[in-house]
Design a protein around this motif. Structure first.
Motif, short mmCIF file in Angstrom:
data_model
loop_
_atom_site.label_atom_id
_atom_site.label_comp_id
_atom_site.label_asym_id
_atom_site.label_seq_id
_atom_site.Cartn_x
_atom_site.Cartn_y
_atom_site.Cartn_z
N ASP A 111 0.81 -1.21 0.00
CA ASP A 111 0.00 0.00 0.00
C ASP A 111 0.85 1.27 0.00
O ASP A 111 0.32 2.34 -0.28
N THR A 112 2.13 1.20 0.32
CA THR A 112 2.89 2.44 0.36
C THR A 112 4.18 2.39 -0.47
O THR A 112 4.22 2.87 -1.60
N TYR A 113 5.24 1.80 0.05
CA TYR A 113 6.52 2.09 -0.58
C TYR A 113 6.74 1.38 -1.91
O TYR A 113 7.47 1.89 -2.76
N TYR A 114 6.12 0.21 -2.13
CA TYR A 114 6.23 -0.44 -3.44
C TYR A 114 5.84 0.52 -4.57
O TYR A 114 6.46 0.55 -5.62
N ASN A 115 4.77 1.29 -4.34
CA ASN A 115 4.27 2.19 -5.38
C ASN A 115 5.33 3.20 -5.81
O ASN A 115 5.53 3.45 -6.99
N THR A 116 5.99 3.78 -4.82
CA THR A 116 7.00 4.79 -5.09
C THR A 116 8.21 4.16 -5.77
O THR A 116 8.80 4.74 -6.68
N VAL A 117 8.56 2.95 -5.32
CA VAL A 117 9.70 2.25 -5.92
C VAL A 117 9.49 2.11 -7.44
O VAL A 117 10.35 2.47 -8.23
N TYR A 118 8.34 1.60 -7.81
CA TYR A 118 8.09 1.39 -9.25
C TYR A 118 7.91 2.70 -9.99
O TYR A 118 8.31 2.85 -11.14
N SER A 119 7.31 3.69 -9.32
CA SER A 119 7.12 4.99 -9.96
C SER A 119 8.46 5.65 -10.26
O SER A 119 8.64 6.33 -11.27
N MET A 120 9.45 5.44 -9.40
CA MET A 120 10.76 6.05 -9.60
C MET A 120 11.65 5.18 -10.49
O MET A 120 12.84 5.47 -10.64
N THR B 2 2.50 5.21 -10.54
CA THR B 2 2.32 3.77 -10.44
C THR B 2 1.44 3.39 -9.26
O THR B 2 1.61 3.92 -8.16
N SER B 3 0.53 2.48 -9.51
CA SER B 3 -0.17 1.85 -8.40
C SER B 3 0.10 0.36 -8.46
O SER B 3 0.02 -0.26 -9.51
N ILE B 4 0.45 -0.21 -7.31
CA ILE B 4 0.53 -1.66 -7.24
C ILE B 4 -0.89 -2.19 -7.31
O ILE B 4 -1.81 -1.59 -6.75
N CYS B 5 -1.06 -3.26 -8.04
CA CYS B 5 -2.40 -3.81 -8.13
C CYS B 5 -2.33 -5.30 -7.86
O CYS B 5 -1.31 -5.95 -8.09
N ASN B 6 -3.36 -5.79 -7.27
CA ASN B 6 -3.39 -7.22 -6.97
C ASN B 6 -4.83 -7.67 -7.10
O ASN B 6 -5.74 -6.85 -7.10
N VAL C 157 1.13 -2.04 -11.66
CA VAL C 157 2.15 -3.08 -11.53
C VAL C 157 1.60 -4.14 -10.60
O VAL C 157 1.11 -3.83 -9.51
N LEU C 158 1.66 -5.40 -11.04
CA LEU C 158 1.20 -6.50 -10.18
C LEU C 158 2.05 -6.57 -8.93
O LEU C 158 3.26 -6.38 -8.99
N ARG C 159 1.41 -6.82 -7.81
CA ARG C 159 2.13 -6.97 -6.55
C ARG C 159 3.26 -7.98 -6.77
O ARG C 159 3.03 -9.10 -7.20
N PRO C 160 4.51 -7.58 -6.46
CA PRO C 160 5.65 -8.46 -6.74
C PRO C 160 5.52 -9.79 -6.00
O PRO C 160 5.13 -9.79 -4.83
N TYR C 161 5.81 -10.87 -6.68
CA TYR C 161 5.70 -12.18 -6.04
C TYR C 161 6.73 -13.15 -6.60
O TYR C 161 7.25 -12.96 -7.68
N THR C 162 7.03 -14.16 -5.81
CA THR C 162 7.82 -15.30 -6.27
C THR C 162 7.08 -16.55 -5.82
O THR C 162 5.93 -16.47 -5.41
N TYR C 163 7.77 -17.69 -5.85
CA TYR C 163 7.12 -18.93 -5.46
C TYR C 163 6.67 -18.89 -4.01
O TYR C 163 5.61 -19.37 -3.65
N ASN C 164 7.46 -18.31 -3.15
CA ASN C 164 7.09 -18.23 -1.73
C ASN C 164 7.35 -16.81 -1.21
O ASN C 164 8.33 -16.54 -0.52
N THR C 165 6.42 -15.91 -1.54
CA THR C 165 6.59 -14.49 -1.26
C THR C 165 6.68 -14.19 0.23
O THR C 165 7.45 -13.33 0.65
N THR C 166 5.88 -14.91 1.03
CA THR C 166 5.75 -14.57 2.45
C THR C 166 7.10 -14.51 3.15
O THR C 166 7.34 -13.62 3.97
N ILE C 167 7.99 -15.46 2.81
CA ILE C 167 9.26 -15.54 3.52
C ILE C 167 10.07 -14.26 3.36
O ILE C 167 10.45 -13.62 4.34
N TRP C 168 10.31 -13.86 2.09
CA TRP C 168 11.17 -12.68 1.93
C TRP C 168 10.45 -11.40 2.26
O TRP C 168 11.06 -10.41 2.66
N GLU C 169 9.12 -11.40 2.14
CA GLU C 169 8.41 -10.17 2.47
C GLU C 169 8.45 -9.92 3.98
O GLU C 169 8.64 -8.78 4.42
#
Lengths: 429, 300
Positions: free
Chosen positions: A197-206, A298-302, A380-392
């Motif tokens: 909801d917050t910093y991902y958006n700015t990351v992709y926007s920049m 940019t807005s993250i979308c999911n 931008v789709l919410r960034p994900y991998t096979y097991n997102t929870t761990i690194w997030e």
């Protein structure tokens, strides 16, 4: 004799109470078990389920778990072979469930159905629930992010409300101007856990990124990602409450108690905010700022998907319910009830009109073509991998240090990238 | 009656006793085997594996989980946090409960009301208790800070957060300890106190010379169970501390870490290894307590 009888009765009662009551769960009149994690949506979803019962005679009961216990329940029940009948899927975990055949494969059902045509849904959401070319969930909704601001505080400070001309620098300046530490008023708030909801958006926007496009490596060491994180470092130093305060109270509570003037929040929060008197009276919604350098907003979308258990004894009933949730009428109903935006194409206007307390247009606007010269809107789709929870989760833990001392932002971000790459390399994929 | 040798066939009465004895302990035994004993061995077994998704495709890795754990500073920090928690919770909850139990054991007005009040925290769900304390402690809106005009960050300052959590622990367990102590106090014959009174002993002297020694078996039981309970603390930390809380690394308990790895990260192998470490620590502590009891516990 009497005593002996009583003892026997007690013993048999004890034994009976230990035996699970089986054989009754397969009766048709039994409700389908529907499990979700958002209590804000429970009433609306239950209403749609009641309509389903009227139509088909199959009852369905909605249960709500908290986010954490939802995934524990689902994982434990999947391991034990007794999952709920119908439930939500999220991009954080969908890959693991699809790869291990835990979800009912929907290809044949979709083929035979005259209600569901996968073309009718947002392709981004469909993609999240596709594995090896097969579909495993019916798109339920999609969400975007917008900027919430406190009108009263802006009025008092004599500042203009945020609008589509705002860049990230404008947000920073307004946040600083609205900060009055003696009064206990702050311009902005975010926790290390406010990623989507917050910093991902700015990351992709920049121009930065969180996960590479092949979902294999971290972008936390990308110079543009670091630039975005340092931007938040500045905000944290000059315009946010203490990180300790934010971690104890949560940014949405700080917003709805009149402590902070702006936060960024997802469209899934509307039902909750509508129940908060202070929010209804003082706050409204604006589109996210864009970056002056890249010209990108940019807005993250999911999007969530409705999935069914692969091991259910009633796959046909489950499919009927999925079909019902995915039908155009019920997707519109979901938007009308204000539950969330729907994944069905061109139904979101209905959602925007579900309330006149907040202006919900910004959530929709960012998903469309930009009307402003020199600015591109991007989902931008919410960034994900096979097991997102761990690194997030690890990212949240790691950035706590940078929140306490924002001068360490670049260092923490770079170091974390290495750690995250390690986690991705260890995934069971 | 003449036939007393054990080899003789059982009388029908004995057979009946045998049969019913087993029937009565069967539910408990089944529960223990399914819920406690089997999981213990499953956990030991799992700690040697890199666990796959949904418990499938486990890969045997030998002692690798343990090797990682030994080098993992987070594990040792969490173990230390747990010990610090126990050092506060156990002695304070025992001492305060003991004094209160002695008072509540005397004849006085409203005794049962007081007993009920002190026991109430035990009846409340631990998660609800933690939730209420979390808001009491809140630095922004909390009752504690607002009542006394303080600005203390009770649960987000790493230096004091662990104490704040332990205080909740003491508060919640007091009632249980008091009940056990009262039961123990009622077993002490009144004659001793009368004799002491005749000899001119003060109340305090009677407490130290009669009550304490005669209550020592109960104290020992409470000590053993509370140390084990405190080492397993989880729900308080889980409910009170948010994941973004800067004090979490200095407060999270070893069971919290186990939970994090096993259930949030799906890494049950490593989680099992962590919980084996806890098992070892508890076993060692309990053995030493059992040796130490010979010096101070009196069984009459």
């Amino acid at each position: 004799m009497k005593k002996r009888f009583a003892a026997m009765a007690m013993a048999s009662a004890m034994v009976l109470s230990l035996t699970p009551v089986t054989g009754m769960t397969t009766m048709a009149a039994d409700p389908l078990q529907v499990v979700i994690w958002d209590s804000n949506q429970q009433a609306g979803i239950q209403e749609i389920c009641d309509l389903f019962e009227e139509e088909t005679g199959i009852p369905a009961k909605v249960e709500v778990k908290s986010w954490d216990s939802y995934w524990q329940l689902l994982e434990a029940s999947a391991s034990g072979g007794d999952m709920p009948d119908v439930f939500w899927m999220h991009s954080n975990n969908s890959q693991m469930y699809m790869k291990n055949d835990m979800l009912l494969k929907l290809d044949d059902y979709i083929e035979a159905s005259d209600v569901i045509d996968i073309e009718n849904y947002m392709p981004e959401v469909t993609e999240l629930y596709t594995w090896d070319g097969s579909y495993y969930a019916i798109p339920k909704d999609y969400d975007t992010i917008a900027l919430w601001y406190n009108k009263t505080m802006f009025d008092e400070a004599g500042l203009a409300y945020p609008d589509n001309t705002w860049t990230w620098d404008d947000l920073y300046e307004a946040a600083v101007a609205l900060t009055d530490k003696d009064k206990g008023q702050y311009g902005f708030a975010l926790n290390p856990s406010n990623n989507q909801d917050t910093y991902y958006n700015t990351v992709y926007s920049m121009g930065g990124y969180i996960v590479s496009e092949d979902h294999k490596s971290s972008g936390y060491d990308d110079p543009n990602t670091i630039k975005a994180m340092e931007y938040y470092g500045k905000l944290l130093t000059d315009a946010c409450p203490n990180p300790t305060t934010m971690s104890e109270t949560g940014t949405d509570v700080l917003m709805s108690s009149g402590t902070v003037a702006m936060i960024m929040q997802g469209s899934w929060m509307i039902a909750g905010f509508l129940q908060n008197e202070y929010m209804c009276e003082n706050c409204d919604v604006a589109i996210l700022p864009y970056d002056a350098e890249t010209g990108v907003r940019t807005s993250i979308c999911n999007g969530l998907g409705w999935a069914a258990s692969a091991m259910t004894d009633r796959p046909d009933d489950c499919w009927k319910l999925l079909e019902w949730f995915g039908s155009k009428e019920m997707q519109i109903k979901q938007a009308e009830l204000g539950v969330t935006m729907s994944a069905y194409n061109d139904t979101s206007d209905t959602w925007v009109n579900c309330t006149d307390v907040f202006n919900l247009q910004p959530y929709l606007e960012i998903a469309g073509e930009s009307q402003d010269e020199g600015v591109t809107n991007e989902l931008v789709l919410r960034p994900y991998t096979y097991n997102t929870t761990i690194w997030e989760t690890a990212a949240t833990n790691a950035f706590v240090e940078a929140w306490a001392d924002p001068s360490k932002m670049a260092e923490v971000s770079t170091n974390y990238a290495a750690q995250m790459n390690q986690y991705i390399a260890q995934e069971n994929n | 009656m003449a036939n007393k040798s054990g080899k003789a066939p059982m009388t029908s009465w004995e057979k009946n006793q045998f049969k019913w004895g087993w029937i009565f302990i069967l539910p408990t035994m089944l529960g223990l085997i399914i819920l406690n004993i089997y999981p213990i061995f499953a956990t030991v077994y799992q700690s040697f594996f890199k666990t796959g998704d949904f418990g499938r495709g486990n890969i045997f890795v030998g002692l690798q989980n343990y090797a990682t754990m030994v080098k993992d500073a987070e594990v040792w920090q969490s173990l230390w946090n747990t010990i610090k928690y126990a050092i506060i919770e156990v002695p304070f909850s025992i001492c305060i409960a003991l004094v209160l139990a002695v008072f509540l054991n005397r004849k006085m007005k409203g005794r049962s009301v007081y007993r009920a009040i002190f026991f109430l925290p035990m009846v409340a769900a631990p998660a609800a208790v933690a939730m209420v304390w979390r808001w009491l402690y809140n630095s922004q809106f909390g009752l504690l800070n607002n009542l006394f005009g303080l600005h203390v960050e009770w649960i987000s300052n790493p230096k004091i957060a662990w104490i704040s959590v332990a205080v909740i622990g003491v508060w919640s367990i007091l009632g249980y300890n008091i009940v056990l102590f009262i039961a123990g106090l009622q077993d002490i014959p009144h004659d001793y106190y009368e004799a002491a009174e005749i000899d001119g002993a003060s109340g305090v002297a009677a407490f130290f010379n009669i009550t304490l020694p005669l209550l020592s078996p109960t104290i020992f039981f409470v000590l053993i169970t509370r140390v084990i309970g405190a080492m397993q603390v989880f729900d308080l930390v889980y409910m009170v501390m948010d994941r973004t809380n800067p004090a979490l690394p200095k407060t999270q308990s070893i069971v919290y870490l186990f939970y994090q790895y096993s259930f949030n990260f799906g890494n049950k192998g490593y989680g099992s290894a962590i919980v084996m470490l806890l098992l070892a620590v508890i076993l060692i502590v309990t053995v030493f307590q059992n040796i130490g009891q010979k010096k101070w516990v009196f069984y009459n």
